[in-house]
Design a protein around this motif. Sequence first.
Motif, mmCIF file in Angstrom:
data_model
loop_
_atom_site.group_PDB
_atom_site.id
_atom_site.type_symbol
_atom_site.label_atom_id
_atom_site.label_comp_id
_atom_site.label_asym_id
_atom_site.label_seq_id
_atom_site.Cartn_x
_atom_site.Cartn_y
_atom_site.Cartn_z
ATOM 1 N N MET A 85 -44.734 14.255 -49.469
ATOM 2 C CA MET A 85 -44.335 15.587 -49.914
ATOM 3 C C MET A 85 -43.955 16.401 -48.681
ATOM 4 O O MET A 85 -44.254 15.998 -47.563
ATOM 5 C CB MET A 85 -45.500 16.266 -50.657
ATOM 6 N N ALA A 86 -43.310 17.552 -48.885
ATOM 7 C CA ALA A 86 -42.906 18.361 -47.738
ATOM 8 C C ALA A 86 -42.823 19.829 -48.122
ATOM 9 O O ALA A 86 -42.792 20.183 -49.303
ATOM 10 C CB ALA A 86 -41.556 17.888 -47.198
ATOM 11 N N ASP A 87 -42.749 20.660 -47.092
ATOM 12 C CA ASP A 87 -42.594 22.097 -47.315
ATOM 13 C C ASP A 87 -41.266 22.407 -48.001
ATOM 14 O O ASP A 87 -41.183 23.346 -48.783
ATOM 15 C CB ASP A 87 -42.689 22.867 -45.997
ATOM 16 N N THR A 88 -40.230 21.615 -47.688
ATOM 17 C CA THR A 88 -38.914 21.827 -48.297
ATOM 18 C C THR A 88 -38.329 20.483 -48.733
ATOM 19 O O THR A 88 -38.653 19.438 -48.163
ATOM 20 C CB THR A 88 -37.925 22.500 -47.317
ATOM 21 N N LEU A 89 -37.461 20.539 -49.735
ATOM 22 C CA LEU A 89 -36.812 19.303 -50.183
ATOM 23 C C LEU A 89 -35.932 18.669 -49.108
ATOM 24 O O LEU A 89 -35.938 17.444 -48.971
ATOM 25 C CB LEU A 89 -36.022 19.560 -51.458
ATOM 26 N N PRO A 90 -35.162 19.453 -48.318
ATOM 27 C CA PRO A 90 -34.376 18.809 -47.265
ATOM 28 C C PRO A 90 -35.251 18.021 -46.274
ATOM 29 O O PRO A 90 -34.878 16.922 -45.852
ATOM 30 C CB PRO A 90 -33.664 19.979 -46.579
ATOM 31 N N GLU A 91 -36.411 18.562 -45.924
ATOM 32 C CA GLU A 91 -37.331 17.833 -45.036
ATOM 33 C C GLU A 91 -37.841 16.561 -45.706
ATOM 34 O O GLU A 91 -37.946 15.512 -45.064
ATOM 35 C CB GLU A 91 -38.549 18.685 -44.693
ATOM 36 N N LEU A 92 -38.162 16.672 -46.971
ATOM 37 C CA LEU A 92 -38.666 15.522 -47.714
ATOM 38 C C LEU A 92 -37.621 14.411 -47.752
ATOM 39 O O LEU A 92 -37.910 13.252 -47.444
ATOM 40 C CB LEU A 92 -39.045 15.952 -49.129
ATOM 41 N N HIS A 93 -36.391 14.772 -48.090
ATOM 42 C CA HIS A 93 -35.328 13.771 -48.172
ATOM 43 C C HIS A 93 -35.001 13.188 -46.792
ATOM 44 O O HIS A 93 -34.709 11.994 -46.684
ATOM 45 C CB HIS A 93 -34.080 14.367 -48.813
ATOM 46 N N ALA A 94 -35.073 14.008 -45.758
ATOM 47 C CA ALA A 94 -34.794 13.515 -44.402
ATOM 48 C C ALA A 94 -35.834 12.480 -43.977
ATOM 49 O O ALA A 94 -35.490 11.440 -43.398
ATOM 50 C CB ALA A 94 -34.752 14.681 -43.412
ATOM 51 N N MET A 95 -37.099 12.748 -44.258
ATOM 52 C CA MET A 95 -38.141 11.778 -43.898
ATOM 53 C C MET A 95 -37.980 10.504 -44.708
ATOM 54 O O MET A 95 -38.102 9.396 -44.174
ATOM 55 C CB MET A 95 -39.532 12.370 -44.111
ATOM 56 N N ALA A 96 -37.689 10.633 -45.987
ATOM 57 C CA ALA A 96 -37.477 9.452 -46.824
ATOM 58 C C ALA A 96 -36.316 8.616 -46.274
ATOM 59 O O ALA A 96 -36.408 7.386 -46.229
ATOM 60 C CB ALA A 96 -37.216 9.861 -48.264
ATOM 61 N N ALA A 97 -35.265 9.282 -45.828
ATOM 62 C CA ALA A 97 -34.123 8.558 -45.252
ATOM 63 C C ALA A 97 -34.543 7.834 -43.971
ATOM 64 O O ALA A 97 -34.126 6.690 -43.741
ATOM 65 C CB ALA A 97 -32.974 9.525 -44.973
ATOM 66 N N GLN A 98 -35.369 8.470 -43.155
ATOM 67 C CA GLN A 98 -35.855 7.814 -41.935
ATOM 68 C C GLN A 98 -36.685 6.579 -42.266
ATOM 69 O O GLN A 98 -36.706 5.625 -41.494
ATOM 70 C CB GLN A 98 -36.707 8.768 -41.095
ATOM 71 N N LEU A 99 -37.348 6.612 -43.406
ATOM 72 C CA LEU A 99 -38.153 5.472 -43.840
ATOM 73 C C LEU A 99 -37.308 4.408 -44.537
ATOM 74 O O LEU A 99 -37.823 3.370 -44.952
ATOM 75 C CB LEU A 99 -39.264 5.946 -44.785
ATOM 76 N N GLY A 100 -36.012 4.695 -44.706
ATOM 77 C CA GLY A 100 -35.113 3.742 -45.348
ATOM 78 C C GLY A 100 -35.169 3.765 -46.860
ATOM 79 O O GLY A 100 -34.734 2.809 -47.518
#
Length: 92
Positions: free
Chosen positions: A21-36
């Motif tokens: 989870m994240a403070d913001t959706l853009p942060e959440l999606h960015a981390m998910a992208a880093q995780l592939g």
Amino acid sequence: MTVYVDDAVHAWRGQRWAHLMADTLPELHAMAAQLGMPHRAFQNKASGAHYDVSAPMRVQAIALGAMPISRHTDRARMKAVIANARAQYQPD
């Protein structure tokens, strides 16, 4: 702004899973992208916007800067993170 990963490692399909989870959706999606993780893995739910991550991905997320949080020791923070995730839910 922060990305969080809980310690709720639930068994499912032979693996253990946690919630990203994240403070913001853009942060959440960015981390998910880093995780592939593909965007289709995003859980846009009224119970809280999140990604399910396997135990090894949880470790990787922490290495990438996600803050581990515990339902056992960080109850107030966990409650706030979940409330924020619920507020991010966007009905179709």
